[in-house]
Design a protein around this motif. Structure first.
Motif, short mmCIF file in Angstrom:
data_model
loop_
_atom_site.label_atom_id
_atom_site.label_comp_id
_atom_site.label_asym_id
_atom_site.label_seq_id
_atom_site.Cartn_x
_atom_site.Cartn_y
_atom_site.Cartn_z
N GLU A 449 46.09 84.71 89.07
CA GLU A 449 46.70 84.44 87.76
C GLU A 449 45.64 84.35 86.67
OE1 GLU A 449 49.28 81.14 87.86
OE2 GLU A 449 50.69 82.04 89.29
N VAL A 450 44.42 83.98 87.03
CA VAL A 450 43.32 83.95 86.07
C VAL A 450 42.63 85.30 86.00
CG1 VAL A 450 41.04 82.95 85.60
CG2 VAL A 450 42.95 81.46 86.24
N ALA A 451 42.39 85.90 87.16
CA ALA A 451 41.62 87.14 87.21
C ALA A 451 42.35 88.29 86.52
CB ALA A 451 41.31 87.50 88.66
N GLY A 452 43.65 88.43 86.76
CA GLY A 452 44.40 89.56 86.21
C GLY A 452 44.33 89.67 84.70
N PRO A 453 44.70 88.63 83.97
CA PRO A 453 44.63 88.73 82.51
C PRO A 453 43.22 89.00 81.99
CG PRO A 453 46.01 86.87 83.16
CD PRO A 453 45.37 87.38 84.41
N LEU A 454 42.21 88.40 82.64
CA LEU A 454 40.84 88.65 82.19
C LEU A 454 40.47 90.12 82.34
CD1 LEU A 454 39.00 85.53 83.66
CD2 LEU A 454 39.06 86.19 81.25
N LEU A 455 40.83 90.71 83.47
CA LEU A 455 40.50 92.12 83.70
C LEU A 455 41.26 93.03 82.75
CD1 LEU A 455 40.42 92.00 87.59
CD2 LEU A 455 38.46 92.42 86.09
N ARG A 456 42.52 92.71 82.49
CA ARG A 456 43.30 93.53 81.55
C ARG A 456 42.72 93.45 80.15
NH1 ARG A 456 47.75 91.89 84.86
NH2 ARG A 456 48.18 90.07 83.56
N GLU A 457 42.28 92.26 79.75
CA GLU A 457 41.66 92.12 78.43
C GLU A 457 40.35 92.90 78.36
OE1 GLU A 457 41.27 87.93 77.81
OE2 GLU A 457 43.43 87.57 77.80
N LEU A 458 39.59 92.87 79.45
CA LEU A 458 38.33 93.62 79.46
C LEU A 458 38.60 95.11 79.29
CD1 LEU A 458 36.02 92.16 82.28
CD2 LEU A 458 35.37 92.65 79.91
N LEU A 459 39.55 95.63 80.04
CA LEU A 459 39.83 97.07 80.00
C LEU A 459 40.41 97.51 78.67
CD1 LEU A 459 41.19 97.40 83.63
CD2 LEU A 459 39.12 98.49 82.73
N ALA A 460 40.93 96.57 77.89
CA ALA A 460 41.44 96.90 76.56
C ALA A 460 40.32 97.06 75.54
CB ALA A 460 42.41 95.81 76.09
N GLU A 461 39.09 96.68 75.91
CA GLU A 461 37.95 96.78 75.00
C GLU A 461 37.52 98.25 74.86
OE1 GLU A 461 35.88 93.76 73.61
OE2 GLU A 461 38.06 93.49 73.66
N THR A 462 37.48 98.73 73.64
CA THR A 462 37.14 100.14 73.41
C THR A 462 35.66 100.44 73.66
OG1 THR A 462 36.81 99.66 71.06
CG2 THR A 462 39.00 100.44 71.74
N ASP A 463 34.80 99.42 73.52
CA ASP A 463 33.36 99.67 73.65
C ASP A 463 32.81 99.17 74.99
OD1 ASP A 463 33.77 97.01 73.16
OD2 ASP A 463 32.10 96.80 71.75
N LEU A 464 33.66 99.02 76.00
CA LEU A 464 33.21 98.52 77.30
C LEU A 464 32.34 99.58 77.98
CD1 LEU A 464 33.74 95.95 79.01
CD2 LEU A 464 35.47 97.26 80.25
N ALA A 465 31.21 99.15 78.54
CA ALA A 465 30.29 100.07 79.21
C ALA A 465 30.98 100.73 80.40
CB ALA A 465 29.04 99.32 79.67
N PRO A 466 30.68 102.03 80.69
CA PRO A 466 31.35 102.73 81.78
C PRO A 466 31.24 102.02 83.13
CG PRO A 466 30.10 104.27 80.42
CD PRO A 466 29.75 102.89 79.94
N GLU A 467 30.05 101.48 83.44
CA GLU A 467 29.88 100.81 84.73
C GLU A 467 30.78 99.58 84.81
OE1 GLU A 467 27.50 101.42 82.59
OE2 GLU A 467 26.36 103.07 83.52
#
Length: 985
Positions: A449-467
């Motif tokens: 329940e904590v990990a899922g929202p964090l990962l979804r928020e990360l993937l929504a970042e347009t400038d997230l590094a490919p790795e």
């Protein structure tokens, strides 16, 4: 006169209403109704007054107001002024009531002349006059609202009335306990309810989530929200939500009343935004109604401000706090979770000696609470949000920075909380790093329940590094593999694989998870195209994962895919040889066991015992759980019901232990279906409603609910409802990769067609299902379909096709361990032999009955008994009558009213006579068994014409029974269900 503000509905609080009604009917009574602002005290009192049938003129209401210097006795005098209609009918007024003339000049013409007295006696004479006046009025309710604002003189006079109420008085006082002066009880510390006086303290809590869902359904005009294709729910209507009478309703089908899955989602959001306070909920619902153009109420509410009433109430309390208390409250609002004095002092930067007084003030003001010893938080999350948004930006950022510093000293560090504070100060780079670390920690701790929202928020970042994007995508994909199906996660996975920046093999991993969610959990075989594509993306770099995709593809029974099963399993085995992987090998083994179960392989059961239950690898446990569920679910189809129960209970326990929510959900649904097969129908509808609310996007919950409701509706003669439910299940079956649902839905729908429209219509429905059965070779799971298919084909005069189908099934299941298929075949043989070989038909029906009895399905036993009775009627009428009586008794026990009535009809048609009884009895004002059958159908909304069809009665007879039911229950037609429930309780 109504006391509930004219609202036609009321949600929740039944126990509290019942307590208040009981007190109002047992005068004298003193009831103290306490609760927070907006919790619904006034509406609850109004509802209780209405249910207690207290005449409006006998309710004297006085309200206190938040003014600096309230008038002495003001609310009591206001209440008495409303008593003119009752006072005018009093023949003789006690002389002491004359003391009120100067206080109540509007009633002077109805009061006796006052007696002179010393000024010092004024209060005494007022008290005596008030008691005398109330005594002269007889049975009245004195209702004082918002007594937290009452002046001291009023509270003292209320205390005197409460300690010695006259025999006809019901004193009801509402108030907010957190706003009482100095925290002193509303009637003082000395008050105790006197002997012989009913009532007491009634604490009104906010609505819980289930009650908010009920309220949302009432107002939004949507029924169950499960989307099975059944009849529509009630039309939208204004509702009093156990606290607020409101005219907020939504037109059915317009804007917020959209799709069937909307209501549970809206209800969850309403609860989160309101903390369960009805006033805030109804304000939100009214806003939805005003914004009728909106087609997505969830999006509308997510972007809307909190209810103004809630914001104003919180702001009012915050404004009354001193500087130290405000600083403490702002700190707690930023910390978000319950915190101790030490952390509050560190983050607020207040001296330690100032924190304690600030906390005490905030607690006494009702702004904060102590949910656990020495830990402090807001009483409701919405109140925290209001307080948080009122903190000036620079102050808020400073608090977040100090919170990060303080939390980093913890061991282990609460990384998710640190990430949240990092994001709040706007440092994107630092937040991405903190969020990834927090997600890794949460995954390691099993906190999805904590990990899922964090990962979804990360993937929504347009400038997230490919790795980092690849790592986050794989991590979220791993979480989704174990989670129950929900549309939001599926959409996120679809967005991920559309990202061209993702490496090919990573995209294949995510695509595989997405395909499995769509095909397996979502019940849509379109997901297999995704899985096939994933296998191609994975084979070069990750052959073991490609093997996992091939194993999943082998599970598809539709579109001719069954012919490729051996080829795909062979390719998966070859891929595992090139890259051995214990976890994928476990998936391979689980799939092979599933195939054995489908085929009714007798060698299956020892294999199950060898599955690892306590492996250290979560994936190995998941595959064991999957195998146990798959085999348990198929065991129901093949007739191993007791084994199915044990396997499903074990899969549910393992899934819960390993946090595999979708398999836990599936196991629960399958166990509910097993209860239905075992004849445990009582309460099943409610239990399916509960699980449908818990998992609104899980297709299996909807289809099994539809299948069960269809069967129960048909057994009760509600053929239109049964048709709608089976058609809904059939639509799902068209999409699913397994043939079982389509076959079962066709069997149910074919039975309805046979009754309503005849053999030709039934045969048209059943022919595609029989073709599907043949193509998939699913004969071991044909127990439900075979008898009805043979009856329909024979009904259209095609004896050859009926015989061929029976012989084909017999050859296919010969040597298989599939008791239900053998029972269904025996029943089909009986149908085939009727009219040509009565002895053979009788023997076949007995064989079917005994087989179903051994499996443990009483409804199927009763159907075989009924057929057996018909076949025996000419040769052995006595035995036929006994068998028909046994079927009727089972139907009656199950609540299958139409089936039971059909047995009575058959008895008359075949001249089997009535079963022996001690003689006809009179039922007086109690319902007779037939009247109860009629009442149950009326309560379900069935028309007289349909009741006549269901119970094999003439329309005139039904009219007679309905009139008798309404007279005996003393209600109108729309209230029969509630009245019937009350008689049963």
């Amino acid at each position: 006169m109504r006391h509930d503000d004219g609202a036609p509905g009321f949600v929740g609080r039944r126990r509290e209403v019942a307590r208040l009604v009981q007190a109002l009917r047992a005068v004298p009574a003193v009831v103290l109704v306490e609760g927070d602002a907006g919790v619904g005290k006034s509406a609850l009192v109004g509802r209780a007054l209405a249910e207690a049938e207290v005449p409006g003129e006998r309710v004297l209401t006085g309200r206190c107001h938040p003014v600096a210097e309230p008038s002495p006795y003001g609310p009591l005098l206001d209440a008495l002024r409303r008593g003119r209609p009752v006072l005018a009918g009093v023949a003789e007024m006690p002389p002491s009531a004359g003391a009120l003339r100067t206080w109540l000049p509007d009633l002077a013409d109805l009061l006796p002349e006052g007696t002179a007295g010393a000024a010092a006696d004024e209060r005494y004479r007022l008290t005596q006059g008030l008691q005398a006046l109330l005594g002269a009025l007889g049975e009245v309710v004195l209702l004082v609202e918002d007594a937290q604002w009452a002046d001291r003189a009023t509270r003292e006079l209320l205390l005197l009335l409460a300690r010695d109420p006259h025999p006809g008085l019901s004193l009801v006082v509402t108030y907010r306990p957190e706003e009482l002066p100095d925290g002193v009880p509303v009637l003082g510390t000395a008050y105790r309810c006197p002997p012989g006086v009913s009532g007491g303290l009634l604490r009104i809590e906010p609505l819980d989530e289930a009650e908010v869902l009920e309220l949302a359904r009432t107002v939004l005009g949507t029924g169950t929200g499960t989307g099975t294709g059944g009849a529509a729910g009630p039309a939208a209507a204004p509702v009093s939500s156990a606290g607020v009478a409101a005219g907020a309703g939504l037109a059915s089908g317009a804007g917020p009343g959209a799709g069937p899955g909307t209501v549970p989602a809206v209800a969850r959001l309403l609860y989160e935004r309101s903390g369960g306070l009805p006033a805030a909920i109804v304000e939100d619902l009214a806003a939805l109604q005003e914004d009728g153009r909106q087609t997505d109420p969830v999006a509308f509410l997510s972007g809307a401000k909190l209810a103004r009433g809630l914001r104003d109430a919180v702001a009012e309390r915050l404004a009354g706090l001193g500087a130290e208390a405000r600083a403490v409250v702002e700190t707690v609002a930023v910390l978000e979770e319950p915190a101790g004095e030490g952390l509050i002092a560190e983050v607020s930067a207040l001296p330690a000696e100032q924190v304690s007084p600030g906390l005490v003030e905030a607690l006494r003001a009702g702004v904060l609470s102590e949910p656990e010893p020495a830990r402090y938080a807001f009483r409701w999350e919405p109140a925290r949000q209001v307080a948080y948004r009122r903190i000036p930006g620079p102050t808020r950022s400073a608090l977040h920075r100090r919170a990060i510093d303080a939390l980093r000293t913890g061991r282990p560090q609460p990384l998710a909380r640190i990430a949240a504070h990092t994001r709040a100060i706007g440092d994107r780079d630092a937040w991405q790093q903190a969020a990834e670390a927090a997600a890794d920690q949460a995954v390691e701790q099993g906190d999805t329940e904590v990990a899922g929202p964090l990962l979804r928020e990360l993937l929504a970042e347009t400038d997230l590094a490919p790795e980092r994007r690849g790592r986050a995508a794989r991590a979220l994909s791993g979480l989704a593999a174990n989670a129950a199906y929900d549309a939001a996660s599926t959409e996120v996975l679809a967005d991920i694989i559309a990202d061209p920046r993702l490496p090919v093999a990573d995209r294949g991993e995510v695509r595989l998870t997405l395909g499995l969610r769509v095909a397996v959990q979502g019940g849509d075989r379109a997901g297999f195209a995704l899985i096939e594509q994933a296998a191609d993306e994975l084979i070069a770099e990750r052959p073991a994962r490609a093997a996992r995709a091939l194993v999943a593809l082998a599970m598809n029974e539709r579109d001719g895919a069954g012919a490729a099963v051996r080829e795909r399993m062979a390719k998966a085995a070859a891929a595992l040889e090139s890259e051995p992987d214990e976890e994928v090998a476990a998936a391979y083994r689980a799939t092979r066991l599933t195939f054995q179960a489908r085929e009714g392989d007798p060698e299956l059961w020892p294999e199950l015992d060898r599955l690892p239950r306590d492996a250290s690898s979560p994936e190995l446990v998941r595959q064991t759980t999957r195998a146990l569920f798959n085999v348990g679910d198929i065991a129901m189809e093949t007739g191993h019901d007791q084994r199915a129960g044990r396997l499903l209970a074990e899969s549910r326990a393992l899934a819960r232990q390993a946090a595999i929510s979708y398999l836990e959900c599936y196991s629960r649904i399958a166990l509910l279906r097993l209860d239905g097969l075992a004849g445990r129908w009582q309460g099943l509808e409610e239990r399916f409603e509960t699980i449908g609310t818990e998992y609104p996007d899980v297709a299996m919950a909807r289809v099994e609910r539809a299948m069960l409701f269809g069967r129960m509706a048909a057994s009760r003669g509600r053929l239109a409802v049964a048709r709608a439910e089976f058609e809904s299940a059939a639509r799902y079956g068209e999409r699913e990769s397994q043939v079982t649902t389509a076959i079962r839905a066709a069997a149910g729908l074919g039975a309805v067609e046979l009754v309503e429209r005849g053999a030709e219509a039934a045969a048209a429905v059943l022919a595609p299902a029989v073709a599907m059965l043949r193509q998939a070779g699913a004969w071991a799971r044909a127990g439900e379909l075979l008898p009805i298919a043979v009856e329909a084909v024979r009904g259209v005069g095609d004896e050859g096709a009926a015989r061929h189908l029976t012989e084909e099934a017999a050859e296919a299941i010969d040597g298989t361990d599939a008791p239900a298929a053998h029972a269904g075949l025996a029943l089909a043989r009986g149908v085939l032999l009727e009219g040509t070989d009565s002895c053979g038909a009788i023997e076949s029906y007995r064989e079917a009955r005994d087989a179903w009895r051994g499996i443990g399905r009483p409804y199927e036993v009763a159907k075989a008994e009924e057929r057996l009775a018909r076949a025996l009627a000419d040769r052995d009428p006595q035995t036929a009558a006994e068998r028909l009586a046994a079927a009727e008794a089972t139907y009656t026990t199950l609540g299958a009213a139409s089936d039971a009535a059909r047995c009575q009809h058959v008895r008359r048609d075949l001249g089997l006579g009535r079963m022996a009884s001690p003689g006809r009895r009179g039922y007086g004002e109690a319902l007779s068994p037939r009247e109860r059958q009629v009442a149950e159908l009326v309560g379900q909304g069935v028309s007289n014409q349909d009741i006549a069809q269901a119970l094999f009665l003439s329309p005139r007879t039904v009219e007679h029974h309905v009139a008798s039911v309404l007279r005996k229950l003393g209600v109108g037609r729309k209230d029969v269900a509630e009245a019937l429930a009350e008689t049963e309780s």
